[in-house]
Design a protein around this motif. Structure first.
Motif, PDB file in Angstrom:
ATOM      1  N   ALA A 170       0.799  -1.303  -0.171  1.00 12.74           N
ATOM      2  CA  ALA A 170       0.142  -0.013  -0.068  1.00 12.74           C
ATOM      3  C   ALA A 170       0.864   1.303  -0.017  1.00 12.74           C
ATOM      4  CB  ALA A 170      -0.889  -0.003   1.210  1.00 12.74           C
ATOM      5  N   ASP A 171       1.953   1.281   0.865  1.00 18.69           N
ATOM      6  CA  ASP A 171       2.844   2.338   0.820  1.00 18.69           C
ATOM      7  C   ASP A 171       3.879   2.488  -0.537  1.00 18.69           C
ATOM      8  OD1 ASP A 171       3.811   4.518   2.358  1.00 18.69           O
ATOM      9  OD2 ASP A 171       5.599   3.652   3.171  1.00 18.69           O
ATOM     10  N   THR A 172       3.548   1.549  -1.229  1.00 22.73           N
ATOM     11  CA  THR A 172       4.423   1.622  -2.652  1.00 22.73           C
ATOM     12  C   THR A 172       3.482   2.182  -3.848  1.00 22.73           C
ATOM     13  OG1 THR A 172       5.981   0.167  -1.961  1.00 22.73           O
ATOM     14  CG2 THR A 172       5.944   0.571  -4.235  1.00 22.73           C
ATOM     15  N   ALA A 253      -2.074  11.773   0.431  1.00 25.54           N
ATOM     16  CA  ALA A 253      -2.248  10.283   1.205  1.00 25.54           C
ATOM     17  C   ALA A 253      -1.286  10.318   2.430  1.00 25.54           C
ATOM     18  CB  ALA A 253      -2.007   9.207   0.197  1.00 25.54           C
ATOM     19  N   HIS A 254      -0.119  10.999   2.299  1.00 19.41           N
ATOM     20  CA  HIS A 254       0.627  10.931   3.684  1.00 19.41           C
ATOM     21  C   HIS A 254       0.304  12.016   4.252  1.00 19.41           C
ATOM     22  CE1 HIS A 254       3.303   7.910   1.713  1.00 19.41           C
ATOM     23  NE2 HIS A 254       3.944   7.851   2.864  1.00 19.41           N
ATOM     24  N   ALA A 255      -0.364  13.292   3.866  1.00 21.26           N
ATOM     25  CA  ALA A 255      -0.781  13.999   4.750  1.00 21.26           C
ATOM     26  C   ALA A 255      -2.093  13.696   5.655  1.00 21.26           C
ATOM     27  CB  ALA A 255      -1.296  15.513   4.269  1.00 21.26           C
ATOM     28  N   LEU A 270      -0.455  -0.004  11.108  1.00 18.14           N
ATOM     29  CA  LEU A 270       0.856   0.165  10.410  1.00 18.14           C
ATOM     30  C   LEU A 270       0.939   1.671   9.589  1.00 18.14           C
ATOM     31  CD1 LEU A 270       1.776  -3.287   9.477  1.00 18.14           C
ATOM     32  CD2 LEU A 270       2.637  -2.195  11.143  1.00 18.14           C
ATOM     33  N   HIS A 271       2.155   2.237   9.308  1.00 20.61           N
ATOM     34  CA  HIS A 271       2.167   3.152   8.703  1.00 20.61           C
ATOM     35  C   HIS A 271       1.613   3.000   7.210  1.00 20.61           C
ATOM     36  CE1 HIS A 271       4.245   6.584   6.325  1.00 20.61           C
ATOM     37  NE2 HIS A 271       4.415   5.779   5.395  1.00 20.61           N
ATOM     38  N   GLY A 272       1.648   2.040   6.544  1.00 24.57           N
ATOM     39  CA  GLY A 272       1.145   1.757   5.219  1.00 24.57           C
ATOM     40  C   GLY A 272      -0.341   1.553   5.177  1.00 24.57           C
ATOM     41  N   LYS A 274      -2.433   3.098   7.048  1.00 28.74           N
ATOM     42  CA  LYS A 274      -2.840   4.626   7.363  1.00 28.74           C
ATOM     43  C   LYS A 274      -2.761   5.396   5.821  1.00 28.74           C
ATOM     44  CE  LYS A 274      -0.717   5.209  11.205  1.00 28.74           C
ATOM     45  NZ  LYS A 274      -0.318   5.368  12.693  1.00 28.74           N
ATOM     46  N   VAL A 275      -1.502   5.067   5.330  1.00 29.67           N
ATOM     47  CA  VAL A 275      -1.509   5.412   4.084  1.00 29.67           C
ATOM     48  C   VAL A 275      -2.394   5.148   2.985  1.00 29.67           C
ATOM     49  CG1 VAL A 275       0.087   5.778   1.997  1.00 29.67           C
ATOM     50  CG2 VAL A 275       1.024   6.002   4.361  1.00 29.67           C
ATOM     51  N   ALA A 276      -2.817   3.643   2.909  1.00 30.03           N
ATOM     52  CA  ALA A 276      -3.879   3.028   2.213  1.00 30.03           C
ATOM     53  C   ALA A 276      -5.162   4.019   2.093  1.00 30.03           C
ATOM     54  CB  ALA A 276      -4.214   1.886   2.660  1.00 30.03           C
TER      55      ALA A 276
END
Ligand SMILES: [Zn+2]
Length: 367
Positions: A170-172, A253-255, A270-272, A274-276
């Motif tokens: 997701a983070d990629t 997305a990262h904001a 996980l970080h990814g 929330k980014v998803a």
């Protein structure tokens, strides 16, 4: 100057590559410090230690403190200098590798990275993300050098935790949407055009192989699909920022991810993950309807949170939602890399709309 090609000297990905680690590392130095946590060092040791021994290398292990802080990086850098190590090997996920990277920079030593899981492009990039002693984000620093060697043993990665792998996907995939948005109103110089193509290719590979790769990883199978996704997360993911530089950075997305972190309920994610959700919000803000549903389906198949309920925010109050939106729209936030103006009201509407659409999607699937 616009081309900053931050990339490792060599990137080797192969099942059981760690059995050959010694011969790959020997040309870089004779005295080696391995840095990781207890788990990651234990995972790599059965293959790594005999291979380093066979190549006649002197080595020791050092467990890092667990967080990427400048203090910890300096402590390890002093160790490298005082004990006369030639090079440092970061073994693990992002944090061990980022710490090793910073220590290598401070001590002016060569760096090798050995990821034991694939959840980000840290093994590839020349940058470390620093946190303070409380674990809060501090800053990221881009160093003047990149890893001399990246050794990716897919057999080891196939045994890593599936949730990290899926969140890493997701983070990629987000890089495509964020790079496109942040480059939208900028001059498309040659590196920017190349980076956007790489980001698009990365997205195609993920849509084609990610679901299969996730299934294979759950069975600890280092399949072709796993290999393709591992390369996409580590190498292609690293190239997008490495070539695209400031034109291809993070966006909404990262904001939104950063906004979500103000709510303690999201801290277990996980970080990814929330980014998803943040990526869906970005597509909603952009009005990219067909891409939205295409990604929604993929993220759901990868068990990523697509509704507020799945984020642990089923009973979220309007005031909490406002906090998330205000934080995501702070002046320094990457949401302003979008090629149009956004404000907290628009973000709240977009979050609610993502939630409604995703709930309707899930209800339809159940029928
Ligand atoms: Zn990220």
């Amino acid at each position: 100057m616009h081309l900053v090609m931050g990339s490792p000297n060599r990137y080797l990905q192969e099942k059981d590559i760690l059995l050959k680690a010694g011969e790959q590392i020997a040309p870089l130095g004779k005295k080696v410090l391995l840095v990781g946590d207890e788990t990651t060092l234990a995972v790599a040791r059965p293959k790594l230690a005999p291979s380093l021994n066979k190549a006649g290398l002197e080595f020791a292990e050092e467990v890092f403190a667990g967080e990427v802080t400048k203090e910890e990086a300096h402590r390890i850098a002093d160790l490298l200098i005082n004990a006369g190590y030639d090079l440092i090997i970061g073994v693990g996920g992002g944090k061990a590798i980022d710490t090793a990277k910073a220590a290598a920079a401070y001590a002016d030593r060569k760096l090798v990275t050995i990821p034991t899981l694939a959840s980000n492009c840290a093994p590839w990039t020349p940058l470390s993300v620093f946190y303070d002693q409380t674990g809060a984000f501090e800053e990221y620093i881009i160093f003047q050098f990149s890893p001399a060697l990246v050794l990716v043993d897919t057999e080891i990665i196939a045994k890593s935790m599936p949730n990290y792998f899926k969140a890493g996907i997701a983070d990629t995939v987000v890089k495509f949407y964020e790079a496109r948005a942040s480059a939208a109103n900028k001059e498309k110089n040659v590196p920017t055009r190349a980076a956007l193509k790489i980001a698009a290719e990365c997205k195609y590979i993920i849509f084609e192989y990610a679901v299969q790769a996730a299934k294979d990883l759950e069975k600890q199978k280092a399949s072709k699909a796993v290999e393709k996704i591992v390369d996409s997360i580590i190498a292609l993911g690293g190239m997008v920022g490495g070539i695209g530089s400031d034109n291809c950075r993070i966006a909404a997305a990262h904001a939104i991810h950063n906004g979500l972190t103000v709510l303690p309920e999201t801290h277990q994610l996980l970080h990814g993950e929330k980014v998803a959700f943040g990526t869906l919000v970005q597509l909603e803000l952009e009005g990219a309807e067909s891409e939205f549903f295409e990604l929604l389906e993929l993220l759901n198949q990868l068990d990523q949170p697509i509704t507020l309920d799945q984020l642990g925010l089923s009973d979220i109050e309007q005031s909490a939602l406002e906090k998330v939106a205000v934080k995501s729209c702070l002046p320094a936030e990457s949401i302003h890399n979008l090629p149009f103006k956004v404000n907290p009201e628009l973000v709240i509407k977009a979050i609610q709309s993502v939630d409604e659409k995703a709930q309707a999607y899930l209800a339809k699937l159940k029928k």
